[in-house]
Scaffold this motif. Structure first.
Motif, PDB file in Angstrom:
ATOM      1  N   GLN A 301      13.796 127.896  73.995  1.00  0.00           N
ATOM      2  CA  GLN A 301      12.946 128.129  72.833  1.00  0.00           C
ATOM      3  C   GLN A 301      12.514 129.596  72.745  1.00  0.00           C
ATOM      4  N   GLU A 302      12.300 130.217  73.908  1.00  0.00           N
ATOM      5  CA  GLU A 302      11.957 131.657  73.923  1.00  0.00           C
ATOM      6  C   GLU A 302      13.084 132.488  73.328  1.00  0.00           C
ATOM      7  N   TRP A 303      14.318 132.182  73.744  1.00  0.00           N
ATOM      8  CA  TRP A 303      15.491 132.889  73.208  1.00  0.00           C
ATOM      9  C   TRP A 303      15.612 132.659  71.699  1.00  0.00           C
ATOM     10  N   LYS A 304      15.426 131.414  71.304  1.00  0.00           N
ATOM     11  CA  LYS A 304      15.548 131.084  69.882  1.00  0.00           C
ATOM     12  C   LYS A 304      14.511 131.849  69.057  1.00  0.00           C
ATOM     13  N   LYS A 305      13.281 131.882  69.553  1.00  0.00           N
ATOM     14  CA  LYS A 305      12.212 132.591  68.849  1.00  0.00           C
ATOM     15  C   LYS A 305      12.527 134.077  68.728  1.00  0.00           C
ATOM     16  N   ALA A 306      13.071 134.659  69.800  1.00  0.00           N
ATOM     17  CA  ALA A 306      13.371 136.101  69.812  1.00  0.00           C
ATOM     18  C   ALA A 306      14.541 136.452  68.902  1.00  0.00           C
TER      19      ALA A 306
END
Length: 330
Positions: A301-306
């Motif tokens: 989710q962190e990667w997706k948000k970034a």
């Protein structure tokens, strides 16, 4: 004498079968016959000939026997070959909206991906290709989700990508995706990637498991992050002139054969991914040279948000409504 008679009979049968075919369909692709794409192309040949009772003679040419990666679309437009199946990225100059497939984390999983491809969004994207360059878009074939790999440090959180040099295909979306996490994207031909990784020209890649393993990138990368952040697929296209010459009943049979070949190709792709993952885990365990990282849902989710901050940058090119329809597809 017996051999001579048998040879004469065989020759007569070949001549008869040659006369029986009303149409010849050449199918060209650039990979091995043993790949999911290659197996599906051979299956398509068999099914078209079965369903049409031999009225269409399908001839499959694998491994760039007829045309290379950069020549096949031109050959199709000229009707020198009737069916090809290039990667989706090859169509972005013809139909920029196809860049939707490059958007990071737009597909939740394979089921979502296939629902997008086989539904309204996929049909709309095919229509943009149909409108150009004498091509009929038949169906989408699968190469798999892409994962990150690195020779510098494990890629676990977006900050790990900062300052790293990533090889990418020529794509404005992929360029923006890596810049969003502080990476330095470098466009390189696929044939040069292994040596570039070996020599440190680039530090990392994004590839489906099949590309990563068959091109031996695991030998020159120290970590593989199972991110499934992006997608690589193919679009099967047919020459429009050839298609329009076929009677309606033969068009329907070719479409049926293509539908069956697509189902086979997608199944074979999943089987191949599972086999390759087993081989990579075995290699990792035996050599200790490759760390395989499975991201937690929170890390993904962190990667997706970034990375998903790039979406609005491509609303004008791809279409905001098309992107949102893809995301909202059940």
């Amino acid at each position: 004498m017996r051999k001579l008679v048998l040879g004469t009979i065989a020759a007569a049968m070949l001549a008869t079968s040659g006369l029986a075919a009303d149409y010849t369909m050449k199918v060209s692709h650039v990979v091995s016959a043993s790949t999911p794409k290659g197996k599906a192309a051979d299956f398509f040949e068999k099914r078209v000939e079965e369903l049409t009772g031999g009225k269409i003679d399908v001839q499959v040419f694998p491994n760039s026997q007829l045309y290379g990666d950069g020549e096949e679309i031109k050959a199709l437009v000229m009707n020198n070959v009737q069916v090809i199946m290039p990667s989706l990225s090859k169509f972005t100059s013809v139909a920029p909206q196809m860049q939707l497939f490059d958007l990071p984390f737009i597909f939740r999983d394979k089921a979502h991906l296939y629902n997008v491809m086989d539904g309204e969004v996929g049909k709309t994207l095919k229509s943009f290709v149909d409108a150009k360059k004498q091509m009929i878009a038949m169906d989408y074939w699968d190469a798999g989700f892409k994962d990150f790999s690195s020779s510098k440090k494990p890629l676990i959180v977006p900050e790990d990508a900062k300052g790293m040099k990533f090889r990418i295909q020529s794509s404005k979306v992929l360029e923006a995706q890596f810049k969003a996490v502080g990476g330095n994207p470098q466009v390189l031909p696929f044939s040069e990637v292994y040596s570039a990784l070996q020599q440190g020209v680039v530090d990392g890649t994004e590839n489906p498991l099949s590309n990563f393993y068959t091109k031996k990138f695991h030998e020159v990368q120290s970590s593989l992050t199972l991110s499934n952040h992006g997608y690589l697929g193919y679009l099967v296209v047919m020459n429009e002139q050839f298609w329009n010459k076929l009677p309606k009943d033969l068009q329907e049979k070719v479409s049926q054969a293509m539908k069956e070949a697509t189902e086979l190709e997608r199944k074979e792709s999943a089987v191949e991914d599972a086999k390759i993952m087993d081989e990579l885990r075995k290699y990792s365990k035996e050599t200790g040279k490759l760390e395989i990282i499975e991201l937690t849902p929170e890390q993904k989710q962190e990667w997706k948000k970034a990375m998903s901050v790039v979406y609005p940058k491509f609303y004008d090119v791809i279409g905001e409504d098309l992107i949102k329809k893809a995301i909202d597809t059940k």
